[in-house]
Motif scaffolding. Sequence first.
Motif, short mmCIF file in Angstrom:
data_model
loop_
_atom_site.label_atom_id
_atom_site.label_comp_id
_atom_site.label_asym_id
_atom_site.label_seq_id
_atom_site.Cartn_x
_atom_site.Cartn_y
_atom_site.Cartn_z
N LEU A 9 0.80 -1.23 0.00
CA LEU A 9 0.00 0.00 0.00
C LEU A 9 0.83 1.28 0.00
CD1 LEU A 9 -2.85 -1.08 2.42
CD2 LEU A 9 -2.83 -1.10 -0.07
N GLU A 10 2.14 1.17 -0.02
CA GLU A 10 3.01 2.35 0.00
C GLU A 10 2.65 3.39 -1.07
OE1 GLU A 10 7.66 3.07 0.84
OE2 GLU A 10 7.20 1.68 -0.79
N PRO A 11 2.21 2.98 -2.27
CA PRO A 11 1.83 3.99 -3.27
C PRO A 11 0.67 4.89 -2.83
CG PRO A 11 2.13 1.86 -4.32
CD PRO A 11 2.20 1.63 -2.84
N LEU A 12 -0.08 4.49 -1.81
CA LEU A 12 -1.19 5.31 -1.33
C LEU A 12 -0.73 6.51 -0.51
CD1 LEU A 12 -3.84 2.67 -0.19
CD2 LEU A 12 -3.78 4.01 -2.29
N ILE A 13 0.48 6.47 0.02
CA ILE A 13 0.95 7.59 0.85
C ILE A 13 0.97 8.86 0.00
CG2 ILE A 13 2.90 8.53 2.15
CD1 ILE A 13 3.48 5.68 3.10
N GLY A 14 0.31 9.88 0.50
CA GLY A 14 0.17 11.13 -0.22
C GLY A 14 -1.13 11.24 -1.00
N SER A 15 -1.85 10.12 -1.14
CA SER A 15 -3.13 10.13 -1.85
C SER A 15 -4.23 10.69 -0.97
CB SER A 15 -3.53 8.71 -2.25
OG SER A 15 -2.58 8.13 -3.10
N THR A 16 -5.18 11.34 -1.59
CA THR A 16 -6.35 11.85 -0.87
C THR A 16 -7.51 10.88 -1.07
OG1 THR A 16 -5.60 14.12 -1.17
CG2 THR A 16 -7.93 13.80 -0.63
N LEU A 17 -8.08 10.43 0.04
CA LEU A 17 -9.19 9.48 0.02
C LEU A 17 -10.31 9.98 0.92
CD1 LEU A 17 -7.13 6.19 0.55
CD2 LEU A 17 -8.00 7.05 -1.62
N THR A 18 -11.52 9.52 0.64
CA THR A 18 -12.65 9.79 1.51
C THR A 18 -13.09 8.46 2.12
OG1 THR A 18 -13.34 11.65 0.15
CG2 THR A 18 -14.98 10.74 1.66
N ILE A 19 -12.96 8.36 3.43
CA ILE A 19 -13.31 7.13 4.13
C ILE A 19 -14.20 7.50 5.31
CG2 ILE A 19 -12.43 5.11 5.35
CD1 ILE A 19 -9.82 5.50 3.77
N ASP A 20 -15.33 6.81 5.40
CA ASP A 20 -16.32 7.09 6.46
C ASP A 20 -16.69 8.57 6.48
OD1 ASP A 20 -16.38 4.42 7.27
OD2 ASP A 20 -14.76 4.71 8.73
N HIS A 21 -16.91 9.14 5.31
CA HIS A 21 -17.35 10.53 5.14
C HIS A 21 -16.33 11.56 5.59
CE1 HIS A 21 -21.20 8.80 4.12
NE2 HIS A 21 -21.21 8.17 5.27
N ARG A 22 -15.06 11.15 5.76
CA ARG A 22 -13.99 12.08 6.11
C ARG A 22 -12.95 12.05 5.00
NH1 ARG A 22 -11.83 11.65 12.17
NH2 ARG A 22 -10.98 13.67 11.60
N ARG A 23 -12.60 13.22 4.51
CA ARG A 23 -11.61 13.33 3.45
C ARG A 23 -10.25 13.65 4.06
NH1 ARG A 23 -11.60 14.19 -2.04
NH2 ARG A 23 -10.04 15.63 -2.84
N GLY A 24 -9.24 12.91 3.63
CA GLY A 24 -7.92 13.15 4.17
C GLY A 24 -6.83 12.57 3.29
N THR A 25 -5.62 12.86 3.63
CA THR A 25 -4.44 12.38 2.91
C THR A 25 -3.81 11.24 3.71
OG1 THR A 25 -4.06 14.59 2.04
CG2 THR A 25 -2.21 13.07 1.96
N VAL A 26 -3.45 10.18 3.03
CA VAL A 26 -2.79 9.04 3.68
C VAL A 26 -1.37 9.47 4.04
CG1 VAL A 26 -2.04 6.66 3.43
CG2 VAL A 26 -4.17 7.40 2.33
N ILE A 27 -1.04 9.39 5.34
CA ILE A 27 0.31 9.78 5.77
C ILE A 27 1.12 8.60 6.29
CG2 ILE A 27 -0.26 12.19 6.21
CD1 ILE A 27 -0.40 11.50 9.21
N ASP A 28 0.44 7.47 6.56
CA ASP A 28 1.17 6.29 7.05
C ASP A 28 0.29 5.06 6.90
OD1 ASP A 28 3.27 4.82 8.09
OD2 ASP A 28 3.12 5.64 10.12
N ILE A 29 0.93 3.89 6.94
CA ILE A 29 0.24 2.61 6.87
C ILE A 29 0.68 1.80 8.07
CG2 ILE A 29 -0.06 0.50 5.51
CD1 ILE A 29 0.90 2.40 3.10
N LEU A 30 -0.27 1.24 8.80
CA LEU A 30 0.03 0.41 9.96
C LEU A 30 -0.32 -1.04 9.63
CD1 LEU A 30 -1.50 2.67 12.74
CD2 LEU A 30 0.85 2.64 11.91
N GLU A 31 0.51 -1.97 10.12
CA GLU A 31 0.25 -3.38 9.85
C GLU A 31 -0.55 -4.05 10.96
OE1 GLU A 31 2.74 -5.92 7.72
OE2 GLU A 31 4.28 -4.41 7.45
N ASP A 32 -0.42 -3.57 12.18
CA ASP A 32 -1.10 -4.25 13.29
C ASP A 32 -1.74 -3.24 14.22
OD1 ASP A 32 -1.95 -6.32 14.89
OD2 ASP A 32 -0.07 -6.42 16.02
#
Length: 99
Positions: A9-32
């Motif tokens: 999922l590293e390519p998603l960092i910096g992408s803007t997404l809308t999840i659960d009606h909140r719009r934001g930029t992906v800044i990190d990915i957690l595995e656990d």
Amino acid sequence: MPTSLIQLLEPLIGSTLTIDHRRGTVIDILEDPPSLVMSSSESQEEIRLDHLGRPQETTVPSWTVSLFSKSGNALHPDLQRQLHPDLAVKAHEFLNNKD
């Protein structure tokens, strides 16, 4: 094939997404647990205080979003709609392949 969720999922960092009606930029990915850390430039900066209440730094609020749907066995539906179909399939397979 990526060996970790972060590699996948590293390519998603910096992408803007809308999840659960909140719009934001992906800044990190957690595995656990498998999740995305989101931040929004539309949010006002917060002033962080030290243990004595003195201002120390300003930060943009962030929040964590699970990669799983509410059922816990599928990729979050908001992600399914916004990710490239190949990436969505790979992420779903990775999340459900816990051998």
